[in-house]
Enzyme design. Structure first.
Site, mmCIF file in Angstrom:
data_model
loop_
_atom_site.group_PDB
_atom_site.id
_atom_site.type_symbol
_atom_site.label_atom_id
_atom_site.label_comp_id
_atom_site.label_asym_id
_atom_site.label_seq_id
_atom_site.Cartn_x
_atom_site.Cartn_y
_atom_site.Cartn_z
ATOM 1 N N SER A 151 0.825 -1.199 0.000
ATOM 2 C CA SER A 151 0.000 0.000 0.000
ATOM 3 C C SER A 151 0.868 1.262 0.000
ATOM 4 O O SER A 151 1.696 1.438 -0.897
ATOM 5 C CB SER A 151 -0.952 -0.030 1.199
ATOM 6 N N GLU A 245 -9.472 -3.761 -6.879
ATOM 7 C CA GLU A 245 -8.988 -2.578 -6.160
ATOM 8 C C GLU A 245 -9.180 -1.293 -6.962
ATOM 9 O O GLU A 245 -8.880 -1.264 -8.156
ATOM 10 C CB GLU A 245 -7.489 -2.716 -5.850
ATOM 11 N N HIS A 275 -7.528 -5.176 -1.484
ATOM 12 C CA HIS A 275 -6.300 -4.476 -1.127
ATOM 13 C C HIS A 275 -5.463 -5.272 -0.114
ATOM 14 O O HIS A 275 -5.953 -5.650 0.955
ATOM 15 C CB HIS A 275 -6.663 -3.110 -0.547
#
Length: 301
Positions: A151, A245, A275
């Protein structure tokens, strides 16, 4: 074409996590309060097995070292945790990184880099860069270091690579990114095409959190949004990202840019995944498969 159904466990985890995120009002949420709540939850997460964990600062940055019993001296995994630049820590990611380190047979280090909104851009990049340079001074060869992150940590990994290249510092052996956040302007097409598929995020939420980290006129800076960077001279990069996502096109655009610059890129898009689904490896079969695949690729670098 009939799509393969994901496992019952994956569907269950997806449903539960979707309900959790649906309860969060991002317009009223306190990022520091959410950070503290996440840290409390992390206390109850199982610790990785067969690893030794020690806390030791690197270049003045707090850091966690994870050493599996089977660790060799050949390589070091430098892992940058995710959390939208406002939350997350080595504590929240020790299970995932401990599993990766054990599967690779290498030690890992996770810097506890400074977070926003208290410390905005470029604090996180400065911390990551300082840690990498300190590792080189401590005798780790560049080609013995693998950088990885999920991320925001994936975006920070790319920002680190760009910073090192621009300074003329020797680059690591490669980088591995899990659902990287690479475009804080939210300009990717998947922000719309995956809007009704992503169980966690929407474009508006991502845009709101981005401004905790950087000013509006900084969002196209390649060290904030690496999709806008010059990708010449990058080491081999591997990406794993879910097909559902809103951040999907962050990964696909970076892949296109790296290839256009003549670099080596391997991107895997996992059908119906969300995610950083790899975090759920203790219970989700698809997550374990992804980590096993990633470990194999890391060994080849």
């Amino acid at each position: 074409m009939t799509r393969k159904r994901i496992s019952k466990r994956a569907r269950f985890v997806r449903m539960l996590s979707r309900r959790y995120f649906a309860k969060i009002d991002t317009t009223a949420a306190d990022p520091i309060g959410i950070r503290h709540k996440l840290e409390r939850i992390a206390r109850y997460a199982p610790k990785p097995k067969d690893v030794e964990i020690t806390d030791q600062p690197v270049a003045g940055v707090p850091a966690m070292f994870i050493k599996p019993r089977n660790a060799s001296d050949g390589k070091l995994l430098l892992y940058l945790h995710g959390g939208a630049y406002v939350m997350g820590s080595p504590n929240t990611h020790r299970n995932l990184v401990g599993k990766l380190a054990a599967m690779l047979g290498v030690s890992a280090v996770m810097p506890d880099y400074r977070l926003a909104p208290e410390s905005r851009f470029p604090a996180a990049v400065e911390d990551a860069t300082s840690v990498y340079k300190a590792l080189l001074k401590d005798g780790y060869p560049p080609k013995g270091i693998i950088i990885a992150g999920d991320s925001a940590g994936g975006g920070l990994s790319m920002a680190l690579l760009l910073s090192l290249r621009d300074e003329g510092v020797p680059l690591p052996a490669g980088a591995f990114l899990l659902s990287p956040w690479l475009d804080l302007t939210t300009s990717g097409e998947s922000m719309e095409t995956r809007r009704h598929l992503d169980p966690w995020f929407c474009k508006e939420d991502v845009a709101l959190v981005a401004h905790y980290y950087a000013d509006k006129d900084q969002l196209t800076n390649p060290q904030v949004s690496p999709v806008f960077g010059d990708m010449r001279g990058m080491p081999p990069i591997c990406i794993q990202v879910g097909d559902h996502e809103v951040l999907l096109s962050d990964s696909t655009r970076l892949a296109d840019n790296v290839r256009a610059a003549g670099g080596e890129m391997d991107i895997e898009v996992f059908d119906q995944m969300w995610h950083v689904f790899q975090v759920f490896h203790p219970v989700v079969p698809e997550s374990r498969t992804a980590i096993s695949t990633l470990a194999v690729k890391m060994r080849l670098v």
